[in-house]
Scaffold this active site. Structure first.
Site, mmCIF file in Angstrom:
data_model
loop_
_atom_site.group_PDB
_atom_site.id
_atom_site.type_symbol
_atom_site.label_atom_id
_atom_site.label_comp_id
_atom_site.label_asym_id
_atom_site.label_seq_id
_atom_site.Cartn_x
_atom_site.Cartn_y
_atom_site.Cartn_z
ATOM 1 C CE1 TYR A 29 -3.984 -2.448 5.043
ATOM 2 C CE2 TYR A 29 -2.814 -0.389 4.378
ATOM 3 C CZ TYR A 29 -3.371 -1.283 4.258
ATOM 4 O OH TYR A 29 -3.949 -1.695 2.926
ATOM 5 C CE LYS A 44 -1.190 -3.978 3.145
ATOM 6 N NZ LYS A 44 -1.700 -5.155 2.255
ATOM 7 C CB SER A 76 -0.907 -0.127 1.295
ATOM 8 O OG SER A 76 -1.472 1.051 1.464
#
Ligand code: NAP
Length: 250
Positions: free
Chosen positions: A156, A160, A143
Site C-alpha cells: 500500500y 501511494k 495517504s
C-alpha cells in the site's frame, strides 16, 4: 470561491467513505459527476441521494479497476455521457495488509493494480481531452503512509508513493496546457471501519494526532474541491496533507 459550475468530474470509488464526501463537495460546488465503483446498486442509490441533496444531472459508470479493459473504457464512457472530462479524481483504493515476510504476490499485485496501475491508465486517458480543452484537474488520493511508511503495508505504501511520483511527472508534462496534477494525502479519517474500533484503540490513535481527533471525509472533499477549482490553477505537482498535524511534511 471554488465554483465548479460547468465542470465535469469522474470520481472513482465514489460510493466509499471518502469518495462519497469528495463527490458531495464537487456536486455542491456545481460540477456534474460521473460516479464510478464496482457495485452498481451502491452507486445508483448514492447518485439518487446526491441528486436529492444538491440537484444536478449526475451519472454512474460501473468499472472494475482490477480489469484492464474495464479501466480503459471509463474515461471514454465519461466523455460520452457527460460531454467532457474536466476533473479526474483517482480516489478508489484497497488495502491487503501483511507483514513483509508473509506478504503474498497476489496481495502485492491486487494493490498495485487497483491503487496504481488503474490510476496510471485513467490519467493517460484523461490527459488528451484535458489538453485539447486547455483545462484539466487531476487529483489522486494518496495517504500519509506513502510518505512515512507503515509496518504491514509495504504494498500500500509503495502504491501511494508511486502515485505521488507519477503525479509529479505528469504535472511537468502538462503544466503548459492548463492541466494541473496534484495529490491529497489523508491521515486517519473516521469511517465505518474506524467507528467499530474499541474506545481504547480510538484514544490511542487520537493521541498520535496533534488535533486530538481523526479527520472527516468532508475534510478530504474540501481539499479536492480546492485543487479542482480555477483558484488552484497555479498549484501543480503538489501533495496537500490533510492529517490534523500528524505528520508535518514538506
Ligand atoms: P472505502 O470506503 O473502502 O471505499 C473504497 C472505494 O473504492 C469504494 O467505492 C469501492 O467501490 C472502490 N473500489 C474498491 N475496489 C474496486 C475495484 N476493483 N473497482 C472499482 N472500484 C473499487 O475506502 P475509503 O476509506 O473511502 O478510501 C478512499 C481512498 O482514501 C483510498 O484510496 C484510500 O487508500 C485513501 N485513504 C483512506 C484513509 C482512511 O482513513 N480511510 C486514509 C488514507 C488514505 P465498490 O464498493 O463499488 O467496489
Amino acid at each position: 470561491m471554488f465554483d465548479l459550475t460547468g465542470k465535469t468530474a469522474l470520481v472513482t470509488g465514489a460510493s466509499g467513505g471518502i469518495g462519497s464526501e469528495i463527490a458531495r463537495a464537487l456536486a455542491k460546488q456545481g460540477a456534474r459527476l460521473a460516479l464510478s465503483g464496482s457495485n452498481a446498486s451502491k452507486l445508483r442509490s448514492f447518485r439518487e441521494e446526491l441528486q436529492d441533496q444538491f440537484g444536478g444531472d449526475h451519472v454512474e459508470i460501473t468499472c472494475d479497476l482490477s480489469n484492464r479493459d474495464s479501466v480503459e473504457h471509463l474515461v471514454p464512457a465519461t466523455v460520452d455521457t457527460l460531454g467532457s472530462i474536466s476533473i479526474l479524481v483517482n480516489n478508489a483504493g484497497i488495502t491487503r495488509d501483511n507483514l513483509a515476510m508473509r506478504m503474498k504476490d497476489e496481495e502485492w499485485d491486487q494493490v498495485m493494480q487497483i491503487n496504481l496501475q488503474a490510476a496510471f491508465r485513467l490519467m493517460r486517458a484523461a490527459a488528451r481531452p484535458m489538453m485539447k480543452a486547455r483545462f484539466g484537474r487531476i487529483v489522486s488520493i494518496t495517504s500519509i503512509v506513502g510518505a512515512t511508511g507503515n509496518p504491514g503495508q509495504m504494498n500500500y505504501a509503495a502504491a501511494k508513493a508511486g502515485l505521488t511520483g507519477m503525479s509529479k511527472s505528469l504535472a511537468q508534462e502538462l503544466a503548459t496546457r492548463g492541466v494541473t496534477v496534484n495529490c491529497v494525502a489523508p491521515g486517519f479519517i473516521r469511517t465505518a471501519m474506524t467507528d467499530e474500533l474499541p474506545d481504547t484503540q480510538k484514544e490511542a490513535l487520537n493521541a498520535k494526532i496533534p488535533m486530538g481527533r481523526m479527520g472527516e471525509g468532508r475534510d478530504i472533499g474540501a481539499a479536492v474541491a480546492y485543487l479542482a477549482s480555477d483558484e488552484a490553477g497555479y498549484v501543480t505537482g503538489q501533495t496537500l496533507h490533510v492529517n490534523g498535524g500528524m505528520a508535518m511534511l514538506g
